[in-house]
Enzyme design. Structure first.
Site, short mmCIF file in Angstrom:
data_model
loop_
_atom_site.label_atom_id
_atom_site.label_comp_id
_atom_site.label_asym_id
_atom_site.label_seq_id
_atom_site.Cartn_x
_atom_site.Cartn_y
_atom_site.Cartn_z
N ARG A 162 0.83 -1.22 0.00
CA ARG A 162 0.00 0.00 0.00
C ARG A 162 0.86 1.26 0.00
NH1 ARG A 162 -3.38 2.87 4.49
NH2 ARG A 162 -5.22 3.62 3.39
N ILE A 180 -7.18 7.94 -0.22
CA ILE A 180 -7.05 6.51 -0.45
C ILE A 180 -7.90 5.89 0.65
CG2 ILE A 180 -4.89 6.45 0.92
CD1 ILE A 180 -3.96 4.05 -0.72
N SER A 181 -8.80 5.00 0.28
CA SER A 181 -9.72 4.43 1.27
C SER A 181 -8.95 3.67 2.35
CB SER A 181 -10.71 3.47 0.61
OG SER A 181 -11.53 4.14 -0.31
N GLN A 182 -9.59 3.59 3.51
CA GLN A 182 -9.04 2.81 4.63
C GLN A 182 -8.95 1.34 4.21
OE1 GLN A 182 -11.54 3.47 8.03
NE2 GLN A 182 -10.63 1.79 9.18
#
Ligand code: SAH
Length: 223
Positions: A43, A69-71
């Site tokens: 990530r 950026i999504s969790q």
């Protein structure tokens, strides 16, 4: 411009990723393939290097164009609900950092992803995993319109807070296809829904937890 060969995935990163997978399991993610993909994909490659040490915290982080950026939990949760099978044709709305896109590609989906922010879309030609995941097509446009010429899709994933169920996207879903959509319940919270298109065209609606996403907006930006 980041290049795959310049990036490093250290034992520390790998260790943090392993811990993240444990956290996601504790939070209720059970799909082994999804957990494997989270374990595999670095990530921190999708974030500014300033976030290198914290990239594996279970949090959303800022990216360009005031987006996020999504969790990881949200990425895992939405992906798990989609029940991706190898070869599924998936439409993703909100390319953002390309992290969620990569998770879908790692699961063997053929991914068509749309972004409305030009600045974010302009990063997609430098996609780090182009060789590893040629099964992604990047599009610039308004996700509310979908991609009618490439429809129908087995799965549709919306990664921004939707004010309503986008009608055109529903039309672009195959029979027995599934749409995972965070639908506005209040200003600050969206209810995660999984909508399945039944044979007669009607909808089977399943409701899950609430989340908080950046808004899904109409149109596309000029810069
Ligand atoms: N999946 C991304 C999520 C980014 S946040 C990631 O994890 O990195 C949501 C993204 O949806 C933003 O990049 C935003 O610009 C985009 N978005 C919002 N409305 C959209 C629309 N109508 N069409 C396409 N993208 C949209």
């Amino acid at each position: 411009m980041k290049k795959l060969e310049d990036l490093v995935d250290t034992y520390l990163h790998k260790g943090l990723r392993k811990k993240l997978v444990e956290i996601l399991k504790e939070k209720g993610i059970t799909d082994e393939q999804v957990l494997d993909a989270i374990h595999t994909i670095p990530r921190h490659y999708f974030l500014d290097s300033a976030f290198d040490k914290i990239a594996y915290e279970d949090r959303a982080f800022p990216i360009a164009s005031e987006q996020t950026i999504s969790q990881p939990y949200t990425v895992a949760y939405q992906t798990q609900l989609l029940q991706i099978k190898k070869g599924d044709k998936v439409l993703e709305i909100g390319t953002g950092s390309m992290y969620q896109t990569t998770i879908l590609a790692a699961l063997g989906a053929k991914v068509y992803t749309i972004e409305r922010q030009k600045q974010l879309f302009e990063q997609t030609p430098t996609y780090l995993f182009k060789k590893q995941y040629p099964n992604i097509e990047f599009h610039f446009g308004d996700g509310f319109e979908g991609l009618p010429l490439l429809a129908p899709f087995d799965k549709i994933l919306i990664t921004a807070a939707a004010p309503k169920i986008p009608e055109k996207l529903w039309e672009q879903l195959k029979v027995s296809g599934k749409m995972v959509i965070p639908l506005d319940e209040s200003e600050a919270a969206q209810r995660m829904l999984r909508l399945t298109k039944k044979r007669d065209g009607s909808v089977k609606r399943e409701a899950f937890d609430t989340f908080s996403f950046v808004p899904m907006l109409e149109g596309k930006t000029q810069k």
